[in-house]
Scaffold this active site. Structure first.
Site, short mmCIF file in Angstrom:
data_model
loop_
_atom_site.label_atom_id
_atom_site.label_comp_id
_atom_site.label_asym_id
_atom_site.label_seq_id
_atom_site.Cartn_x
_atom_site.Cartn_y
_atom_site.Cartn_z
CE LYS A 15 70.97 35.86 66.25
NZ LYS A 15 71.44 35.84 67.65
NE ARG A 31 75.75 31.27 66.42
CZ ARG A 31 74.41 31.28 66.58
NH1 ARG A 31 73.60 31.13 65.56
NH2 ARG A 31 73.91 31.46 67.77
NE ARG A 84 67.55 27.25 72.14
CZ ARG A 84 68.04 28.29 71.46
NH1 ARG A 84 67.20 29.09 70.82
NH2 ARG A 84 69.33 28.52 71.44
NE ARG A 123 73.40 29.72 73.58
CZ ARG A 123 72.13 29.83 73.99
NH1 ARG A 123 71.75 29.30 75.14
NH2 ARG A 123 71.25 30.47 73.25
#
Ligand code: ADP
Length: 192
Positions: A14, A89, A134, A146
């Site tokens: 994305k 989300r 990250r 996730r």
């Protein structure tokens, strides 16, 4: 004004595609993940709170996320449209976005969902983790968490906009250019 959601699981591409689309269609790119990371880097209260959830692969609570998004949007001057990346989300986030847009007589025009199989996603994120810095990109258990959160809480947002005839699946496997062309084909239909 185009209101466009780029959707899909973590690691589906994305961020990469949103940046290219924002440039081509002159859209303002809003990534809630990037906004949280910038808050975290600046050690704001919001950022430190968000980090507790992000580092565990969990969603940041809706209240915090929706508040941050509203704040961001209301501080922008004239733009010709938006790409939402990583937002909404959850269903409450989708409803909050719809309400916010309604206040200015607008609505989501299109949601494109990048489809990538789970094993490919895990491979991509672990690879990204080598350089992204990250904390949520380095641990396979957190990555799988996730993906599970995506399946449990996020994937229903596709149905929310499908009911309005706005959602489409896009094959997220291929080169960056191939996937970009697939997305552009759909966006061109609504930009005509
Ligand atoms: P990815 O899509 O690769 O998981 P993002 O940068 O979009 O990465 O998001 C990173 C993390 O930020 C998420 O795992 C979550 O903890 C938090 N986050 C981002 N957007 C939202 C959102 N809309 N609602 C709740 N949490 C979010």
């Amino acid at each position: 004004m185009i209101q466009f959601i780029l959707f899909g699981p973590p690691g589906s591409g994305k961020g990469t595609q949103a940046a290219k689309l924002a440039e081509k269609y002159d859209l303002y790119h809003i990534s809630t993940g990037d906004l949280f990371r910038s808050e975290t880097a600046n050690k704001t209260t919001l950022g430190l709170k968000a980090l507790e959830y992000m580092s565990q692969g969990q969603l940041v609570p809706d209240e915090i996320t929706i508040g941050m998004l509203k704040n961001k949007i209301s501080n922008l001057s004239e733009v010709s449209g938006f790409i939402y990346d990583g937002f909404p989300r959850t269903n409450p986030q989708a409803e909050a976005l719809d309400c916010l847009l309604q206040e200015s007589n607008q609505a989501i025009d299109l949601l494109l969902s990048l489809e990538v199989p789970e094993d490919e996603i895990v491979k991509r994120i672990l690879n990204r983790g080598k350089t992204s810095g990250r904390p949520d990109d380095n641990d396979e258990a957190i990555i799988r968490k996730r993906i599970q959160v995506y399946l449990d809480e996020t994937s229903i947002v596709f149905e929310h906009y499908a009911k309005l005839g706005k959602s489409r699946h896009i094959n997220g496997i291929g080169t960056i250019e191939e996937i970009f062309e697939r997305l552009c084909f759909e966006l061109d239909q609504i930009c005509k």
